[in-house]
Design an enzyme around this catalytic site. Structure first.
Site, PDB file in Angstrom:
ATOM      1  N   ASP A  35       0.832  -1.203   0.000  1.00 11.12           N
ATOM      2  CA  ASP A  35       0.000   0.000   0.000  1.00 11.12           C
ATOM      3  C   ASP A  35       0.871   1.261   0.000  1.00 11.12           C
ATOM      4  O   ASP A  35       0.687   2.163  -0.820  1.00 11.12           O
ATOM      5  CB  ASP A  35      -0.918  -0.030   1.226  1.00 11.12           C
ATOM      6  N   GLY A 125       1.503 -10.024   4.525  1.00 15.21           N
ATOM      7  CA  GLY A 125       2.492  -9.221   5.249  1.00 15.21           C
ATOM      8  C   GLY A 125       2.021  -8.954   6.669  1.00 15.21           C
ATOM      9  O   GLY A 125       1.824  -9.873   7.467  1.00 15.21           O
TER      10      GLY A 125
END
Length: 170
Positions: A35, A125
């Site tokens: 992101d 993650g």
């Protein structure tokens, strides 16, 4: 079902595809990992469109398992498809939520007319989804989705992720 599933070890922000998928958080306002990298490299246009989405239909954020598109800014792709993966611990490891990220992203890709889409390993993650399980869910979801996308490219940052996905793409 896409005609071609490929694997690449590399950086999703460098993929020359119609759409890259962002493993976003529900705020749509940037974060860490994939992101953060997409927002940094793509530039302020992505964040500006995400703010517009938050000011409108997604005032409370994008729900887990859903997807929405914005410009790709300075990325080589045309669009970014943002999807919110489940946090493994708080979702109870519900595979349907993770599969929904892939299905919904492909649905948005079809609406855009995208023919090539690059996915990261969503939720593996900071969201803590076990890599082997995530790879299996991702590949199955993509294979089972009726889509006009011609190539789904899994862009995997490390060797462990690459090998996990390779075991399921076969």
């Amino acid at each position: 079902m896409p005609t071609n599933i490929t694997l690449v070890r590399g950086d999703i922000t460098e993929q020359d595809v119609d759409a890259v998928v962002n493993a976003a958080n529900s705020s749509l306002l940037g974060g860490g990992g994939v992101d953060g990298a997409i927002h940094r490299k793509g530039g302020p246009d992505i964040l500006a469109e995400c703010r517009e989405l938050r000011a409108g239909h997604y005032g409370k954020g994008l729900p887990t398992g859903q997807a929405v598109a914005t410009t790709a800014g300075r990325l080589p792709a045309r669009w970014v498809i943002h999807t919110v993966g489940p946090v493994h611990r708080s979702s109870g490891g519900d595979p349907s939520l993770l599969a929904s990220c892939y299905r919904e992203s492909l649905r948005v890709a079809d609406e855009l007319g995208a023919r090539t889409v690059a996915f990261p390993a969503v939720s593996t993650g900071a969201y803590g989804w076990p890599l082997e399980d995530a790879a299996r869910i991702a590949v199955e979801a993509v294979r089972e989705t009726d889509t006009d996308v011609e190539e789904v490219r899994f862009v995997l940052f490390g060797e462990d992720a690459y090998q996990a996905f390779a075991a399921h793409v076969g």
